[in-house]
Design a protein around this motif. Structure first.
Motif, PDB file in Angstrom:
ATOM      1  N   HIS A  20      23.594  40.633  11.753  1.00 25.34           N
ATOM      2  CA  HIS A  20      25.026  40.496  11.472  1.00 25.34           C
ATOM      3  C   HIS A  20      25.301  39.199  10.713  1.00 25.34           C
ATOM      4  O   HIS A  20      26.011  39.196   9.696  1.00 25.34           O
ATOM      5  N   GLU A 154      28.323  39.259  23.908  1.00 22.13           N
ATOM      6  CA  GLU A 154      29.548  40.053  23.923  1.00 22.13           C
ATOM      7  C   GLU A 154      30.574  39.581  22.899  1.00 22.13           C
ATOM      8  O   GLU A 154      31.258  40.388  22.262  1.00 22.13           O
ATOM      9  N   ASP A 155      30.734  38.257  22.745  1.00 19.00           N
ATOM     10  CA  ASP A 155      31.751  37.771  21.806  1.00 19.00           C
ATOM     11  C   ASP A 155      31.130  37.079  20.592  1.00 19.00           C
ATOM     12  O   ASP A 155      31.811  36.399  19.834  1.00 19.00           O
ATOM     13  N   HIS A 157      29.984  38.333  17.762  1.00 22.16           N
ATOM     14  CA  HIS A 157      30.500  38.803  16.470  1.00 22.16           C
ATOM     15  C   HIS A 157      31.828  38.124  16.140  1.00 22.16           C
ATOM     16  O   HIS A 157      32.064  37.713  15.005  1.00 22.16           O
ATOM     17  N   GLU A 158      32.685  37.969  17.147  1.00 21.68           N
ATOM     18  CA  GLU A 158      33.993  37.358  16.908  1.00 21.68           C
ATOM     19  C   GLU A 158      33.846  35.861  16.587  1.00 21.68           C
ATOM     20  O   GLU A 158      34.497  35.344  15.682  1.00 21.68           O
ATOM     21  N   HIS A 187      22.910  44.925  20.165  1.00 24.21           N
ATOM     22  CA  HIS A 187      24.133  44.969  20.973  1.00 24.21           C
ATOM     23  C   HIS A 187      25.111  45.922  20.284  1.00 24.21           C
ATOM     24  O   HIS A 187      25.185  45.954  19.045  1.00 24.21           O
ATOM     25  N   THR A 189      28.178  45.815  19.602  1.00 23.94           N
ATOM     26  CA  THR A 189      29.148  45.241  18.656  1.00 23.94           C
ATOM     27  C   THR A 189      28.541  45.070  17.267  1.00 23.94           C
ATOM     28  O   THR A 189      29.264  44.858  16.293  1.00 23.94           O
ATOM     29  N   SER A 191      26.377  47.433  15.975  1.00 23.07           N
ATOM     30  CA  SER A 191      25.738  48.710  15.646  1.00 23.07           C
ATOM     31  C   SER A 191      26.165  49.249  14.289  1.00 23.07           C
ATOM     32  O   SER A 191      25.511  50.103  13.725  1.00 23.07           O
TER      33      SER A 191
END
Length: 577
Positions: A20, A154-155, A157-158, A187, A189, A191
């Motif tokens: 990413h 979990e966060d 990407h943000e 993860h 997020t 994909s």
């Protein structure tokens, strides 16, 4: 997008944090990432290498990797570097501070500790021996516009998207720490191919814009001989084209502040040179300081640009145009008015007034020609720069190191599309070696000409190695005058004398027969002419390193004047309490 195309694109993303981040860098225009490996960032580097749109450029040290990201951001609009936790981060810190001072969006990525170690009482290597991992983060808080410590998938990407978009919006560096165990874990997020993020355009407050234009037009249309001066923040405001609209419509002469050189086209018929107070280009300072109104677009007034606070500029005569604010004289001031919008709108409201241009043409006398030389006379600096001037064209870019090269390169007349970069606000000696590496990597269509003093070169010399490794064609003029000449002219002492090196032998040792590199030593004008002919002819595809020997007291007259005034400013006694 067709299904087949979509799967082809997502295949390169592989659903991981590392994939990413790599895709995001490509999307914002980064093609080269400058790095130094360390155990905390190695897995992340694997993912950056796996991205076909990215090229990893290994540097000799973190400071130069940061300077290279700075130079790359100047050429491409954004740059990135990757280092390891604390030992790498604190080494790159100085370069990131310089990028902050010059409003350059640099993504500084650090490979951080394993996510499981956060919140524990463990002591890690690469730290100062305390179970506190925040030293690096706290150091970066003062030299970046936002910071993100990514230690949860979990966060992630943000956090990554927020950091990158903030760098682009603020045009400042950001700090992004990625825990070393996270880059390769899939993860959900990640994909899908990263959804393009949208940067909301900055739109001026329309009422404020109209009021600012009206007040400024009224102010300038009443003036007898107004002038325009472009400053370094034209870059961050993306207002160069709007400034030329204003110059064309108004008929005013246009000067440039020293740190804004390269942002104003010097072949414009109303261009009058560099405004730098007492060390301005001949006839330019007199026209600016005698004007009854001046528009400063994106200025930075500091002790260096003001020549030790000696500018003869009066606030009540000035319109100061900041990237997002306009102040007319001693007031009023209009906020949330963006420079490009303002200059374009103002251009439509001004009466044409060429009085100051005509005054300039009346008093102008062409610059003197260097005296005829004696046979075998030692090379003079003014003769060297006469030859560098002749080398410049639209496919060139000049990188000027901190020091007397500031003043000598300032006098070069830049042809259309010729790049020009230096670091005046931060003024870190050695900046130009890394910046040359980064700029040349980001602007492969240009041949970079770097002018570097021997004192500055000794700080960062080793990354000439990376230039050769990358196949760059830069021409480096190493000006060997035996010390820190700019410091000599501010305040002399034995600390300004450096150990002399055999610079060409050093570069030949670095070259070591791998890649294309050519060196020469030059002591006379004839030898210089021959070296330039070789560098632009037989060795036009090589990195060319030309060591130029000049007398230690052979400085520009501008440096002598500037050094005296800066010394006086530095030496002011304490005010009585």
């Amino acid at each position: 997008m067709e299904e087949a195309d979509w799967s082809a694109v997502t295949g390169s993303c592989s659903g991981t944090l590392g994939g990413h981040l790599a895709r995001r860098l490509v999307q914002i225009g980064v093609r080269d990432v400058f790095s130094v490996p360390g155990d905390f960032n190695l897995t992340l580097l694997d993912h950056l290498i796996a991205e076909p749109g990215l090229n990893l450029v290994g540097c000799c040290n973190e400071l130069n990797a940061g300077y290279a990201a700075d130079g790359y951001a100047r050429a491409r609009g954004v740059g990135a570097c990757v280092v390891t936790f604390t030992v790498g981060g604190l080494s790159v810190l100085n370069a990131i501070a310089g990028a902050y001072s010059e409003n350059l969006p640099v993504i500084c990525i650090v490979g951080g500790p394993n996510s499981n170690d956060y919140g524990t009482n463990r002591i890690l290597h690469h730290t100062i021996g305390l179970p506190d991992f925040t030293q690096e983060l706290r150091s970066f808080q003062t030299v970046t516009c936002t910071q993100a410590v990514v230690n949860h998938l979990e966060d992630a990407h943000e956090q990554i998207d927020t950091a990158i978009s903030t760098a682009l919006k603020e045009s400042k560096p950001v700090y992004l720490s990625i825990s070393c165990n996270l880059p390769g874990i899939p993860h959900p997020t990640f994909s899908r191919e990263p959804v393009p993020f949208f940067l909301a355009p900055k739109v001026s407050n329309q009422i404020g814009l109209e009021a600012a234009v009206e007040a400024t037009a009224d102010f300038l249309n009443r003036a007898v001989k107004p002038v325009i001066v472009g400053g370094p923040k034209l870059r961050v405001a993306k207002a160069q084209r709007a400034l030329m609209e204003l110059a064309d419509a108004s008929g005013y002469p246009i000067a440039v502040m020293p740190s804004g050189k390269g942002l104003v086209p010097e072949q414009h018929p109303h261009f009058i040179g560099t405004y730098w107070g007492a060390v301005s280009t001949t006839f330019c300072g007199e026209i600016v300081e005698s004007a009854d109104a001046y528009v400063f677009a994106g200025p930075i007034f500091n002790d260096y640009s003001s020549v030790g606070y000696s500018l003869l500029i009066k606030k009540e005569k000035a319109v100061i145009v900041e990237p997002n604010r306009v102040t007319v004289g001693n007031g009023p001031s209009f906020g949330w008015v963006f420079m490009a919008d303002f200059l374009s709108a103002l251009a439509k409201k001004l009466k044409k007034n060429e009085t100051a241009v005509e005054n300039y043409r009346r008093i102008y006398v062409p610059p003197g020609v260097p005296l005829r030389r004696e046979e075998h006379e030692a090379l003079r600096v003014n003769v060297l720069f006469k030859h560098i001037q002749d080398m410049l064209d639209g496919n060139s870019a000049v990188i000027a190191e901190t020091g007397d090269s500031w003043f000598n390169c300032q006098k070069l007349r830049l042809p259309e599309n010729c790049g020009y970069e230096f670091q005046m606000q931060y003024g870190s000696i050695g900046w130009s070696v890394g910046a040359t590496l980064g700029y040349a990597q980001g602007a492969k269509d240009k041949r970079v000409i770097a002018c570097i003093g021997d004192g500055s070169f000794q700080v960062t010399a080793q990354d000439v190695s990376t230039m050769i490794r990358c196949g760059q064609r830069t021409i480096i003029f190493l000006i060997n005058n035996g010390g820190y000449t700019i410091e000599v002219e501010i305040h002399d002492g034995p600390y300004n004398v450096i150990k002399n090196w055999d610079y060409t032998a050093l570069i030949n040792a670095i070259h070591n027969g791998e890649g294309k590199c050519w060196t020469a030593k030059v002591r006379t004008e004839d030898e210089l002419t021959e070296a330039i002919a070789t560098a632009t002819g037989a060795h036009k595809d090589s990195l060319c390193f030309i060591e130029v020997f000049v007398h230690k007291d052979d400085t520009s007259k501008e440096l002598l004047e500037w050094g005296s005034r800066v010394s006086a400013a530095n030496g002011r006694p304490p005010n009585p309490q």
